[in-house]
Design an enzyme around this catalytic site. Structure first.
Site, PDB file in Angstrom:
ATOM      1  N   CYS A 110       0.813  -1.223   0.000  1.00 31.81           N
ATOM      2  CA  CYS A 110       0.000   0.000   0.000  1.00 31.81           C
ATOM      3  C   CYS A 110       0.843   1.267   0.000  1.00 31.81           C
ATOM      4  O   CYS A 110       0.314   2.350  -0.275  1.00 31.81           O
ATOM      5  CB  CYS A 110      -0.948   0.003   1.191  1.00 31.81           C
ATOM      6  SG  CYS A 110      -2.062  -1.397   1.183  1.00 31.81           S
ATOM      7  N   HIS A 257      -3.540   7.156   2.046  1.00 29.60           N
ATOM      8  CA  HIS A 257      -3.884   5.828   1.522  1.00 29.60           C
ATOM      9  C   HIS A 257      -5.218   5.370   2.114  1.00 29.60           C
ATOM     10  O   HIS A 257      -5.450   5.475   3.316  1.00 29.60           O
ATOM     11  CB  HIS A 257      -2.775   4.828   1.884  1.00 29.60           C
ATOM     12  CG  HIS A 257      -3.213   3.413   1.692  1.00 29.60           C
ATOM     13  ND1 HIS A 257      -3.648   2.949   0.469  1.00 29.60           N
ATOM     14  CD2 HIS A 257      -3.334   2.380   2.561  1.00 29.60           C
ATOM     15  CE1 HIS A 257      -4.005   1.689   0.600  1.00 29.60           C
ATOM     16  NE2 HIS A 257      -3.824   1.313   1.858  1.00 29.60           N
ATOM     17  N   ASN A 287      -9.884  -0.765  -0.609  1.00 29.63           N
ATOM     18  CA  ASN A 287      -8.433  -0.572  -0.509  1.00 29.63           C
ATOM     19  C   ASN A 287      -7.783  -1.137  -1.777  1.00 29.63           C
ATOM     20  O   ASN A 287      -7.780  -2.346  -1.986  1.00 29.63           O
ATOM     21  CB  ASN A 287      -7.919  -1.299   0.744  1.00 29.63           C
ATOM     22  CG  ASN A 287      -6.411  -1.172   0.919  1.00 29.63           C
ATOM     23  OD1 ASN A 287      -5.696  -0.731   0.016  1.00 29.63           O
ATOM     24  ND2 ASN A 287      -5.918  -1.570   2.076  1.00 29.63           N
TER      25      ASN A 287
END
Ligand code: UT7
Length: 339
Positions: A110, A257, A287
Site C-alpha cells: 500500500c 492511503h 483498498n
C-alpha cells in the site's frame, strides 16, 4: 531540479461488487463493513483480466492527460503482478507502444505509490530518466481468499498512473521532499506466505512440505495494523511537512492511503487537518493498495475539488510494514473521471 507531475489517469475494472453482494456468500453485513471500514462497494477484475490490463488502461489515460510526451522509463508499483517473473512493466510499456524504454516493477504494497514517486524522482534527479510513466496497479482481489470475511470485504482492484518530467523545484506539480520508512519486524501482520522462495511448492517435493491452500492468500491481523497505520502515517506526514517547511494550516488536502475511512480520519485528526480537507473515496473503491492514492487524486481532480495551486500532503502505509509521505502543489492538469 525536480520531478514534476504532468499527467494523471486512472482505471477501474467494470465489475462492481457491493457489500450486499458480498453478504450473500460471506458471514458479514453491509452495516459491519460500512461502519468498520467506510467501504460500500469495490471494483473487481473479471476472470481473465490482470494487473497488466489495468495498468495499460490507466497508463494510456495518464499519457493522454500529459499530452503524449516521449517517455523513457516505465515503473509499475504492484503487489499483485501478472506473474512472479518477469516484471509486468516491460509488457505494459510494449502494449502502450513506448518502444524499448527502461521498465521495471516495484513492490511496496500500500505504500507502493509513494515509494514509486520517490524512485521516479530519484531516476529523474540522477538523469537516468527524463520522463517517467509511473503506474500503481493492482488486481489484488485475486490474492484474497473470497471465504475469509476478515479480508474479502476490504480490497478492490484498479490502477492509477502519473507522468513525471524533469522540472524545477517550486513549480506547480514539483514533488517535494519525501519521508520513507519500514519495520520488517512486523512483516507477519500483513502477508501472503506462499508463492515465493520460502514456501515454494504447492505439492511439496524433496525437502519441502506441501503449502496449505490458505497460505496462497493474504493473511491480515487488522487490529495492530490499524494502530501502526495511524501512528506511522501521522509521523511520516508530519516529517514530510517539516522537511518542506509547510505548516499543517498550509495544507488544502490530506490525501492518505485508503485502507479504512476510520484510519484516514484518525490520521487527519492527529495532524489537525479539518474534515473538509480530508480526502476519502474508499466508499467507492475499497483498498486498492498502490493504486489507492492516484485513484483518489484522480477523483478529486476530476470532480474539481482539487484545484491548481492547492497544496497537498500524500501519506501511505502498508505491508512490510512500510510507509511514506511527500508534498506537492497541484498543477493544472486535464483529468478524466474513472467512474
Ligand atoms: O492497507 C494498509 C494495511 N491495512 C490496514 O491498515 C488495515 C487496518 N485494520 C483495519 O482496518 C481494521 O482492523 C479492520 C477493518 C480490518 C477490522 O476492523 P476492527 O474494528 O479492527 O474489527 P476486528 O478485527 O477487531 O473484529 C471485530 C469483530 C470480531 O468479532 P468479535 O470477536 O468481536 O465477536 C470479528 O470476528 O468483528 C468480527 N468481524 C466481522 N464481522 C462481520 C471481522 N470481520 C467481519 C466481517 N463481518 N467482515
Amino acid at each position: 531540479m525536480a520531478a514534476v507531475l504532468t499527467g494523471l489517469g486512472g482505471y477501474l475494472p467494470p465489475k462492481v461488487v457491493s457489500n450486499e453482494d458480498l453478504s450473500a456468500t460471506l458471514d458479514t453485513s453491509d452495516e459491519w463493513i460500512t461502519v468498520r471500514t467506510g467501504i460500500r462497494q469495490r471494483h473487481m477484475v473479471a476472470d481473465g483480466m490482470s494487473t497488466g490490463d489495468l495498468a495499460v488502461a490507466a497508463g494510456a489515460r495518464a499519457l493522454k492527460s500529459a499530452g503524449h510526451p516521449a517517455v523513457d522509463t516505465v515503473v509499475v508499483a504492484t503487489t499483485s503482478p501478472d506473474r512472479l517473473c518477469p516484471a509486468v512493466a516491460p509488457e505494459v510499456a510494449a502494449r502502450l507502444d513506448l518502444g524499448t524504454v527502461a521498465a521495471f516493477d516495484l513492490t511496496s504494497a500500500c505504500s507502493g505509490f509513494v515509494y514509486g514517486l520517490a524512485t521516479a524522482a530519484g531516476l529523474i534527479a540522477s538523469e537516468a530518466a527524463d520522463t517517467v510513466l509511473f503506474i500503481g496497479a493492482e488486481a489484488f482481489t485475486t490474492l484474497v481468499n473470497p471465504a475469509d470475511r476478515t479480508t474479502a470485504p476490504i480490497f478492490g482492484d484498479g490502477a492509477g498512473a502519473v507522468v513525471l518530467r524533469r522540472g524545477e523545484q517550486g513549480e506547480p506539480g514539483a514533488l517535494g521532499p519525501f519521508d520513507l520508512g519500514s519495520d520488517g519486524a512486523r512483516a507477519d501482520l500483513l502477508a501472503i506466505p506462499a508463492g515465493g522462495s520460502r514456501q515454494r511448492s504447492a505439492n511439496g517435493g524433496p525437502g519441502h512440505d506441501a503449502v496449505p491452500h490458505e497460505d496462497w492468500y493474504l493473511r491480515m491481523v487488522g487490529r495492530p495494523l490499524y494502530q501502526h497505520a495511524v501512528e506511522r502515517m501521522t509521523q511520516s506526514a508530519n516529517t514530510a511537512l517539516k522537511k518542506a517547511g509547510w505548516a499543517v494550516t498550509d495544507v488544502d488536502w490530506f490525501v492518505g492511503h485508503q485502507a479504512n475511512a476510520r484510519i484516514v480520519h484518525a490520521v487527519a485528526e492527529e495532524l489537525a487537518v479539518p474534515e473538509e480537507r480530508t480526502a476519502v473515496n474508499i466508499d467507492r473503491v475499497g483498498n486498492t493498495l498502490s493504486a489507492s492514492i492516484p485513484l483518489l487524486l484522480n477523483d478529486l481532480a476530476a470532480e474539481g475539488a482539487l484545484m491548481p495551486g492547492h497544496r497537498i500532503v500524500l501519506s501511505a502505509f502498508g505491508a512490510g510494514l512500510s510507509w511514506g509521505s511527500t508534498v506537492l502543489t497541484w498543477p493544472d492538469l486535464s483529468v478524466e473521471s474513472v467512474h
